[in-house]
Design an enzyme around this catalytic site. Structure first.
Site, PDB file in Angstrom:
ATOM      1  N   HIS A 165       0.873  -1.184   0.000  1.00 47.64           N
ATOM      2  CA  HIS A 165       0.000   0.000   0.000  1.00 47.64           C
ATOM      3  C   HIS A 165       0.903   1.225   0.000  1.00 47.64           C
ATOM      4  O   HIS A 165       1.964   1.224   0.657  1.00 47.64           O
ATOM      5  CB  HIS A 165      -0.856   0.071   1.281  1.00 47.64           C
ATOM      6  CG  HIS A 165      -2.106  -0.742   1.251  1.00 47.64           C
ATOM      7  ND1 HIS A 165      -2.575  -1.419   2.366  1.00 47.64           N
ATOM      8  CD2 HIS A 165      -3.020  -0.964   0.267  1.00 47.64           C
ATOM      9  CE1 HIS A 165      -3.714  -2.027   2.056  1.00 47.64           C
ATOM     10  NE2 HIS A 165      -3.995  -1.775   0.798  1.00 47.64           N
ATOM     11  N   CYS A 259      -2.202   2.933   9.153  1.00 47.22           N
ATOM     12  CA  CYS A 259      -3.228   2.000   8.663  1.00 47.22           C
ATOM     13  C   CYS A 259      -4.408   1.893   9.621  1.00 47.22           C
ATOM     14  O   CYS A 259      -5.518   1.568   9.214  1.00 47.22           O
ATOM     15  CB  CYS A 259      -2.660   0.594   8.532  1.00 47.22           C
ATOM     16  SG  CYS A 259      -1.224   0.439   7.519  1.00 47.22           S
TER      17      CYS A 259
HETATM   18  N1  ARG Z   1      -3.754  -7.195   6.640  1.00 43.23           N
HETATM   19  C1  ARG Z   1      -4.163  -5.995   5.982  1.00 43.23           C
HETATM   20  C2  ARG Z   1      -4.119  -6.184   4.471  1.00 43.23           C
HETATM   21  O1  ARG Z   1      -3.223  -6.849   4.012  1.00 43.23           O
HETATM   22  C3  ARG Z   1      -3.314  -4.834   6.398  1.00 43.23           C
HETATM   23  C4  ARG Z   1      -3.771  -3.512   5.851  1.00 43.23           C
HETATM   24  C5  ARG Z   1      -2.866  -2.390   6.190  1.00 43.23           C
HETATM   25  N2  ARG Z   1      -3.446  -1.155   5.789  1.00 43.23           N
HETATM   26  C6  ARG Z   1      -2.795  -0.133   5.194  1.00 43.23           C
HETATM   27  N3  ARG Z   1      -3.450   0.965   5.000  1.00 43.23           N
HETATM   28  N4  ARG Z   1      -1.557  -0.257   4.753  1.00 43.23           N
HETATM   29  O2  ARG Z   1      -4.943  -5.729   3.735  1.00 43.23           O
END
Ligand code: ARG
Length: 286
Positions: A165, A259
């Site tokens: 992300h 996050c």
């Molecule tokens: N386990 C989640 C996923 O893989 C973690 C999300 C983390 N969120 C972020 N905004 N980076 O989707």
């Protein structure tokens, strides 16, 4: 000035129940009690920094609902809802939509046929929306969202699976100022960032791995996971007040401070801000 307003979701049903990024391993479970404590410490720090926190109710079977950054992209009173790439997270979408609708946002669905993961992959720095694509969100969707909202979009390809992300490798601090982890981008991405953001602070690999870039910015305060001493120094010399809090239980899922939050009134670095009466309306419903 408005009070910063942040959406969080308590980790009552949080856990590592599937593997959709390289950080996650079902054999490395999170500890429920420690996760609760770390989440509450983060919330306390956010509130002590002057922000108001609203919460989304946790839902059994949706362990990643805690990562509210992925609920939507907020732009003024619009919320562009996420459509997750992985079916394991798609069940979150109706809960995000309901909360945002009930709190006065005009909810817009992500463009038909594209994946989009909200503020996890789309961050304003000044007037420009920087948008990460390939691993989770689609480039096509970003362009369409930019047209719908009437903002300039700069797509950035994410090239390292650990930084899946945009908010894991890039964090705007103020218009014209951001921290980033260079190796998460290709040459083109690095060049565009350098051209458009005059003060770009690189984070070293060992601290990027500690989610140094996944920071919550509230005024001058920058909150990250513990274990980023070099970034802390850099931030101090720029006049920021860095704060650390341990978030290791969430790192097991590939997430950290940023996050776990969704800024509802416009990030510090965004050029746009809600007018006080618009903000009052959102807060009144929260
Ligand atoms: N386990 C989640 C996923 O893989 C973690 C999300 C983390 N969120 C972020 N905004 N980076 O989707």
């Amino acid at each position: 000035m408005n009070t910063p307003h942040i959406l969080m979701c308590p980790p009552d049903h949080y856990g590592i129940e599937y593997e959709i990024n390289p950080w996650m391993s079902r054999s490395c479970q999170s500890d429920r009690e420690i996760a609760q404590r770390q989440w509450h410490d983060l919330r306390t720090l956010i509130e002590a920094s002057g922000a108001q926190v609203s919460t989304l109710d946790p839902v059994p079977g949706l362990p990643d609902l805690v990562f509210t950054a992925n609920a939507a992209l907020i732009y003024r009173r619009w919320a562009v809802l996420s459509h997750f790439r992985h079916p394991q997270r798609q069940g979150e979408e109706p809960y995000d939509a309901t909360w945002l609708e009930q709190h006065g946002f005009h909810v817009q669905h992500a463009p038909e046929g594209v994946f989009f993961e909200g503020a996890g992959d789309a961050l304003f720095c000044g007037d420009t929306l920087f948008a990460g694509y390939r691993i989770r969100s689609d480039a096509r969707g970003h362009q369409r969202i930019g047209e719908q909202l009437g903002v300039r979009v700069i797509p950035l390809e994410l090239v390292d699976g650990y930084y899946y992300h945009l908010d894991t490798c890039f964090c705007p601090l103020a218009p014209g100022r951001a921290i980033y982890y260079p190796a998460a981008f290709d040459d083109y991405g690095r060049r565009v960032l350098a051209e458009l953001i005059p003060e770009l602070v690189p984070v070293e690999e060992s601290e990027a791995r500690r989610f140094a870039c996944n920071a919550v910015v509230i005024g001058n305060v920058v909150i990250t996971n513990a274990g980023c001493p070099h970034l802390q120094q850099q931030l101090r010399s720029l006049g920021f007040e860095p704060r650390e809090t341990s978030l290791d239980e969430f790192v097991k899922s590939g997430g950290s401070a940023k996050c776990l939050t969704l800024r509802l009134d416009g990030e510090e670095a965004a050029a746009w801000k809600l007018a006080p009466d618009e903000q009052r309306d959102v807060v009144a419903r929260a």
